[in-house]
Design an enzyme around this catalytic site. Structure first.
Site, PDB file in Angstrom:
ATOM      1  N   HIS A  54       0.928  -1.322   0.188  1.00 43.87           N
ATOM      2  CA  HIS A  54       0.076  -0.004   0.140  1.00 43.87           C
ATOM      3  C   HIS A  54       1.003   1.072   0.036  1.00 43.87           C
ATOM      4  CE1 HIS A  54      -3.593  -1.840   1.825  1.00 43.87           C
ATOM      5  NE2 HIS A  54      -3.246  -2.592   1.100  1.00 43.87           N
ATOM      6  N   GLU A  56       1.004   3.880   1.605  1.00 41.79           N
ATOM      7  CA  GLU A  56       1.471   4.118   3.136  1.00 41.79           C
ATOM      8  C   GLU A  56       2.466   3.441   3.547  1.00 41.79           C
ATOM      9  OE1 GLU A  56      -1.802   3.197   1.958  1.00 41.79           O
ATOM     10  OE2 GLU A  56      -3.124   4.040   3.549  1.00 41.79           O
ATOM     11  N   CYS A  84      -6.546   1.998   5.557  1.00 37.41           N
ATOM     12  CA  CYS A  84      -6.828   0.727   6.244  1.00 37.41           C
ATOM     13  C   CYS A  84      -6.437   0.395   7.568  1.00 37.41           C
ATOM     14  CB  CYS A  84      -6.562  -0.280   5.100  1.00 37.41           C
ATOM     15  SG  CYS A  84      -4.895  -0.961   4.995  1.00 37.41           S
ATOM     16  N   CYS A  87      -2.532  -0.242   7.431  1.00 40.87           N
ATOM     17  CA  CYS A  87      -1.672   1.121   7.403  1.00 40.87           C
ATOM     18  C   CYS A  87      -1.753   1.782   8.731  1.00 40.87           C
ATOM     19  CB  CYS A  87      -2.066   1.713   6.325  1.00 40.87           C
ATOM     20  SG  CYS A  87      -1.689   0.939   4.503  1.00 40.87           S
TER      21      CYS A  87
END
Length: 150
Positions: A54, A56, A84, A87
């Site tokens: 992801h 992040e 999410c 993260c």
């Protein structure tokens, strides 16, 4: 203290680049306390066949590598979509000072929705959270991306 300077446009550019690669259009930027960008990335989960890739996570890894520490105390993270739970947990573990995110994610978010990681008693650090920064732009990018897949 430096005046506030948003890096959300750079995060939106990273999200657009992710969409062009066929990734869910999420972009992130990590800046040091002075506002200097240390890392920027878009999602790469499909390209790298890595569910943890992801935006992040990618910027946290790169910023930590660059400063030589697993802690990003005083740093600021800009993300185009509410992080999410995975993260959000990484943001807490890295001790990031401020999180700015654009669009909310009622389905999969982990900050204001769902798990609400920073409110959990086992969360040892919660950043200051600012939501809605360039929300319309981020939401439009997501809508266009998913409309093309339906």
């Amino acid at each position: 203290m430096s005046p506030f300077r948003s890096h959300m446009q750079t995060a939106l550019d990273e999200a657009a680049a992710a969409a062009a690669r066929g990734e869910v259009p999420v972009g992130a930027v990590l800046a040091d306390p002075s506002g200097r960008i240390l890392a920027q990335a878009g999602n790469r989960t499909r390209e790298w066949h890595d569910p943890t890739a992801h935006a992040e996570i990618l910027v946290i890894r790169e910023a930590c590598r660059r400063i030589g520490s697993e802690r990003l105390i005083g740093h600021h993270l800009y993300v185009t979509l509410e992080p999410c739970p995975m993260c959000a947990a990484a943001i807490a573990a890295a001790r990031i000072a401020r999180l700015y995110y654009a669009a909310s994610d009622p389905k999969s978010g982990g900050v204001a929705h769902g798990a609400r990681v920073f409110r959990h008693p086992q969360c040892h650090h919660a950043p200051e959270v600012y939501d809605g920064l360039r929300e319309g732009d981020a939401a439009a990018l997501l809508r266009r991306f998913f409309a093309g897949r339906r």
